[in-house]
Design an enzyme around this catalytic site. Structure first.
Site, mmCIF file in Angstrom:
data_model
loop_
_atom_site.group_PDB
_atom_site.id
_atom_site.type_symbol
_atom_site.label_atom_id
_atom_site.label_comp_id
_atom_site.label_asym_id
_atom_site.label_seq_id
_atom_site.Cartn_x
_atom_site.Cartn_y
_atom_site.Cartn_z
ATOM 1 N N ASP A 82 -2.860 -6.212 9.473
ATOM 2 C CA ASP A 82 -3.971 -5.917 10.381
ATOM 3 C C ASP A 82 -5.269 -5.928 9.581
ATOM 4 O O ASP A 82 -5.278 -6.239 8.391
ATOM 5 C CB ASP A 82 -3.761 -4.584 11.103
ATOM 6 C CG ASP A 82 -3.556 -3.413 10.139
ATOM 7 O OD1 ASP A 82 -3.832 -3.579 8.927
ATOM 8 O OD2 ASP A 82 -3.120 -2.343 10.577
ATOM 9 N N ASP A 115 -0.357 -4.138 5.091
ATOM 10 C CA ASP A 115 -0.017 -4.262 6.514
ATOM 11 C C ASP A 115 -0.747 -5.422 7.187
ATOM 12 O O ASP A 115 -1.878 -5.768 6.806
ATOM 13 C CB ASP A 115 -0.352 -2.960 7.253
ATOM 14 C CG ASP A 115 0.682 -1.875 6.994
ATOM 15 O OD1 ASP A 115 1.752 -2.196 6.462
ATOM 16 O OD2 ASP A 115 0.407 -0.711 7.322
ATOM 17 N N GLU A 152 -7.136 -3.499 8.478
ATOM 18 C CA GLU A 152 -7.133 -2.539 7.368
ATOM 19 C C GLU A 152 -6.328 -3.089 6.197
ATOM 20 O O GLU A 152 -6.735 -2.992 5.042
ATOM 21 C CB GLU A 152 -6.550 -1.201 7.848
ATOM 22 C CG GLU A 152 -7.115 0.011 7.159
ATOM 23 C CD GLU A 152 -8.575 0.278 7.503
ATOM 24 O OE1 GLU A 152 -9.268 0.826 6.635
ATOM 25 O OE2 GLU A 152 -9.008 -0.075 8.613
ATOM 26 N N ARG A 197 1.535 -1.044 14.877
ATOM 27 C CA ARG A 197 0.156 -1.027 15.390
ATOM 28 C C ARG A 197 -0.102 -2.355 16.094
ATOM 29 O O ARG A 197 -0.433 -3.352 15.461
ATOM 30 C CB ARG A 197 -0.841 -0.797 14.250
ATOM 31 C CG ARG A 197 -0.697 0.582 13.620
ATOM 32 C CD ARG A 197 -1.769 0.869 12.584
ATOM 33 N NE ARG A 197 -1.550 2.180 11.988
ATOM 34 C CZ ARG A 197 -0.854 2.386 10.875
ATOM 35 N NH1 ARG A 197 -0.337 1.360 10.224
ATOM 36 N NH2 ARG A 197 -0.681 3.604 10.398
ATOM 37 N N TYR A 253 6.298 -3.941 13.153
ATOM 38 C CA TYR A 253 5.015 -3.295 12.881
ATOM 39 C C TYR A 253 4.540 -2.504 14.095
ATOM 40 O O TYR A 253 4.590 -2.984 15.227
ATOM 41 C CB TYR A 253 3.974 -4.350 12.511
ATOM 42 C CG TYR A 253 2.702 -3.755 11.976
ATOM 43 C CD1 TYR A 253 2.727 -2.879 10.895
ATOM 44 C CD2 TYR A 253 1.475 -4.059 12.554
ATOM 45 C CE1 TYR A 253 1.558 -2.332 10.399
ATOM 46 C CE2 TYR A 253 0.299 -3.525 12.063
ATOM 47 C CZ TYR A 253 0.350 -2.656 10.984
ATOM 48 O OH TYR A 253 -0.800 -2.102 10.493
ATOM 49 N N HIS A 308 0.126 -9.249 16.908
ATOM 50 C CA HIS A 308 1.513 -8.973 16.534
ATOM 51 C C HIS A 308 2.345 -8.815 17.791
ATOM 52 O O HIS A 308 1.828 -8.478 18.855
ATOM 53 C CB HIS A 308 1.609 -7.688 15.706
ATOM 54 C CG HIS A 308 0.588 -7.621 14.618
ATOM 55 N ND1 HIS A 308 0.619 -8.443 13.532
ATOM 56 C CD2 HIS A 308 -0.513 -6.847 14.473
ATOM 57 C CE1 HIS A 308 -0.410 -8.171 12.746
ATOM 58 N NE2 HIS A 308 -1.115 -7.217 13.309
ATOM 59 N N GLU A 350 0.794 -1.225 0.000
ATOM 60 C CA GLU A 350 0.000 0.000 0.000
ATOM 61 C C GLU A 350 0.826 1.275 0.000
ATOM 62 O O GLU A 350 0.295 2.363 -0.155
ATOM 63 C CB GLU A 350 -0.976 0.013 1.181
ATOM 64 C CG GLU A 350 -0.337 0.175 2.562
ATOM 65 C CD GLU A 350 0.080 -1.152 3.150
ATOM 66 O OE1 GLU A 350 0.912 -1.827 2.531
ATOM 67 O OE2 GLU A 350 -0.405 -1.491 4.247
#
Length: 751
Positions: free
Chosen positions: A84, A82, A86, A300, A298, A345, A9
């Site tokens: 997650d 990513d 999203e 988040r 990562y 994570h 992305e």
């Protein structure tokens, strides 16, 4: 031709990953989401199972054509957004657009860090797209759309046009409003404390009055304290007990998202948004001379878990750098605080502890370095031995009064060798039980209870996390949204509700108590987690929410009258008419306006925190050629410029010429940095319009050996920054994109 297409992305992420994969792989960026709900309408069929209507995002046509073209020629496509919800949704939308329905085709690759080993390992283990995770993201998006697009028109009709409401953001506004109510309604209460200074073998130390007649010492009035001081006159002070105990101070765990945001706010002064922007850069990859590499995992996450390989690397480094005493017998294991942890994570840590902040410093900006240093030190400390402290306490008796002296010293720094925390060291003299002390002074002091503090970014994030409101990926958007809407403003690094925020909060609280209920919102977050885990149906979650919400909406439409909202007055005085200016909401956010409109049209822009943006920076020596006034330096969208202070009678403005150290090869005047009307930078002769020489690329004081024209700096995708001749007819010049160059030069000429 590449056999494999990898879609991520972010362009930075694409560049970093591209260096780790061979020539058989082509890595492209989708620039975030490619599809979303339409902005012009609800985009959800509430009568047909809440089916969303997705459209491609405007402005991505050319990008999607390129992706489609590359997808057709690839043998296999990997989606590497990513790790997650999203990211899973982005991967699903991309797969639908590029390949159609995929079923259980293994096409999704996931990694927690952007390193060569992690990327090469991930492409060997693709998995199908996790539809439960996609549906959890879709459910959140639909919930937020339903609340936003159904409540906002109600606010427009009843309060003011342009207002909006959000499912999670409204709860944050409520928290801030309620804290402000506590502050405004607080009544301070008087209380007194008594400190005694003692002298023992030429050493002075202090003790506090702790008990009177065996009960906690509580003195509310000055007269009562005067009586205590008088009663202690001439009393004997004896050490009744001595307590010495060594205690361990365990290191904090490696960062979660909220922990990083809080610590960066407190220690570095970064906003949550700034912290996440920098963390994203460190995660996606920084050029370290030999190529891009991700410096942190990562960012988040709500987990404090760390993988075993990273722990072993850290333990080896700690032993070598600080000694065996600083390595604990077993690798530490931590438990996350609170009951809302997803643990998808591991914690935020450096991708290699051997890459020290000092070693990476020359490749990082100052803010990047500060954040990387914070992450690195916190992780290393989390794997170190506990600190040891010796705590000493003396109970000192005098009549019916008991004073207590406490002290502590660090006997072994442990993890604090790397990650310093505030520890108040206070060493007491070595005194035995039964010894008498000489009184040096009694110090009574008056105090008043204090109201609870207003929320800071750090404390608000901590509260949201504790209540289970939002998730690691949403804290920044929650804060930025409530500020942007004008419901909350930052004041001296704390959040205060605006008058508008209070009115909207009261209205929503009365008619939509569930939407503003922290417990209800936290339960909704749990339900979304259950959707991701495949335990409940996403449509059932939406049905359970929408039925009561729609009924509340219907009743609110019938019962709410038109709300009169007065403009919020500021402390800024209009320099033209003397009235106090008021806050207004415009197309681009809040601004200050004179309440004397239309007689007085004075307005001032304010920053995101509601503070006046000072436009005039300094007075210049340049005279306005139209009216003779000395022009002033102002700051606009593209930087500083000169403006006549006689505005609006005189509207003359001029660009500020910044010389670049190169002279025009036609007339000899300095070349200066300029901007077009759209803000693009170019370089032109200072004698314009008499001399029209200009360059789109930065000229350097070096001539072409073939034709004698200046060389200019250009960026080549493969070679980086190179020097080429500015003369497009020169034989030594590589082939250029002539169409783009001519267009750029024409724009510069007209600018």
């Amino acid at each position: 031709m590449s056999k494999y297409l990898v879609v991520v992305e972010s362009p930075t992420k694409a560049r970093t990953i591209g260096k780790f994969l061979g020539k058989n792989y082509k890595v492209m960026s989708s620039m975030g989401h490619i599809r979303d709900l339409p902005k012009s309408k609800l985009g959800i069929d509430v009568e047909n199972g809440f089916q969303p209507h997705y459209i491609t995002i405007r402005g991505k046509g050319e990008l999607l054509k390129e992706l489609k073209k590359s997808a057709k020629s690839a043998d296999k496509i990997f989606y590497a957004a990513d790790p997650d919800r999203e990211g899973e949704a982005i991967a699903w939308h991309l797969s639908q657009y590029l390949e159609g329905e995929q079923g259980d085709k293994p096409c999704r690759i996931e990694f927690n860090e952007i390193t060569k080993e992690a990327i090469q390992g991930a492409v060997k283990k693709p998995r199908p797209i996790n539809m439960d995770r996609v549906l959890a993201q879709q459910s959140r998006r639909i919930l937020d759309r339903l609340v936003g697009y159904k409540l906002s028109p109600l606010l427009w009709k009843k309060v003011r046009k342009g207002l909006s409401a959000g499912r999670v953001q409204s709860v944050a506004v409520r928290l801030i409003c309620e804290r402000q109510q506590e502050i405004d309604g607080f009544k301070p209460e008087e209380y007194w404390t008594l400190d005694a200074d003692f002298l023992y073998k030429k050493e002075t130390f202090s003790a506090k009055l702790a008990k009177i007649d065996g009960k906690k010492a509580e003195t509310a009035e000055g007269a009562a304290m005067e009586a205590i001081v008088a009663d202690l006159e001439g009393a004997a002070y004896v050490v009744a007990s001595v307590q010495k105990k060594e205690r361990k101070k365990t290191p904090p765990a490696a960062f979660t998202t909220s922990g990083l945001q809080q610590e960066a706010n407190q220690k570095l002064g970064f906003t949550a948004k700034r912290t996440m922007q920098l963390a994203q850069q460190l995660y996606e990859g920084i050029s370290l001379g030999s190529g891009n590499v991700g410096l942190i995992t990562y960012m988040r996450t709500d987990s404090v878990r760390v993988n075993a390989n990273a722990q072993e690397e850290a333990r080896a480094y700690i032993g070598e750098a600080y000694g065996a005493a600083y390595v604990p017998e077993q690798p530490p294991q931590y438990k996350a605080a609170g009951g809302h942890t997803q643990d998808a994570h591991e914690a935020i840590r450096p991708t290699s502890v051997l890459r020290t902040p000092q070693a990476a410093k020359e490749f990082l900006t100052q803010p990047q370095y500060k954040l990387y240093k914070l992450v690195w030190e916190r992780f290393v400390a989390s794997q170190m031995a506990a600190a040891k402290m010796m705590h000493t306490a003396y109970d000192i008796e005098a009549k019916q009064y008991l004073f207590r002296a406490t002290g502590s010293i660090v006997t072994f720094p442990g993890y604090m060798k790397v990650y310093r925390v505030d520890v108040a060291e206070n060493q007491l003299p070595d005194i035995g039980e039964g010894e008498r002390l000489a009184l040096a002074a009694l110090r009574p002091e008056q105090h008043f209870t204090q109201p609870p503090p207003a929320y800071t970014e750090a404390s608000l994030i901590k509260t949201l996390e504790k209540l289970g409101i939002g998730r690691p990926s949403t804290y920044v958007s929650i804060i930025e949204t409530v500020v942007a809407r004008g419901y909350v403003q930052r004041k001296e690094k704390t959040f205060r509700p605006t008058e508008l925020g209070k009115v909207v909060n009261d209205l929503l609280l009365e008619h939509f108590p569930d939407v503003l209920n922290a417990e209800f919102t936290a339960r909704m977050e749990d339900k979304l987690d259950h959707v991701e885990e495949g335990q409940i149906s996403w449509s059932r979650v939406l049905e359970d929410f929408y039925g009561p919400f729609a009924e509340s909406l219907r009743l609110a439409e019938e019962t709410i009258g038109e709300v009169e909202l007065s403009d919020e007055e500021s402390e800024i005085v209009c320099e033209f008419c003397g009235r106090k200016m008021v806050f207004k909401m415009g197309r681009y956010g809040r601004f200050l306006a004179c309440p004397g409109y239309p007689e007085c049209r004075n307005v001032k822009s304010v920053d995101k925190d509601g503070n006046v943006e000072e436009k005039i920076v300094e007075e210049s020596d340049v005279a306005c050629e139209h009216c003779g006034r000395k022009m002033v330096v102002k700051k606009g969208r593209y930087g500083k410029f000169l403006a006549c202070p006689g505005y609006p009678e005189c509207k003359n403005i001029k660009s500020i010429d910044v010389e670049i150290g190169v002279d025009c090869n036609r007339c000899g005047a300095p070349l200066v940095k300029k901007r077009t009307k759209t803000g693009k930078v170019f370089f032109g002769c200072k004698n314009y319009p008499e001399c029209t020489v200009n360059y789109w690329n930065t000229p350097v004081p070096e001539l072409c050996s073939s034709c004698g024209h200046y060389l200019v700096k250009k960026t080549d995708k493969k070679k980086g920054e190179i020097l080429v001749c500015e003369n497009k007819e020169c034989d030594a010049r590589p082939r250029a994109e002539k169409g783009k160059r001519k267009k750029a030069e024409a724009e510069a000429e007209n600018g």
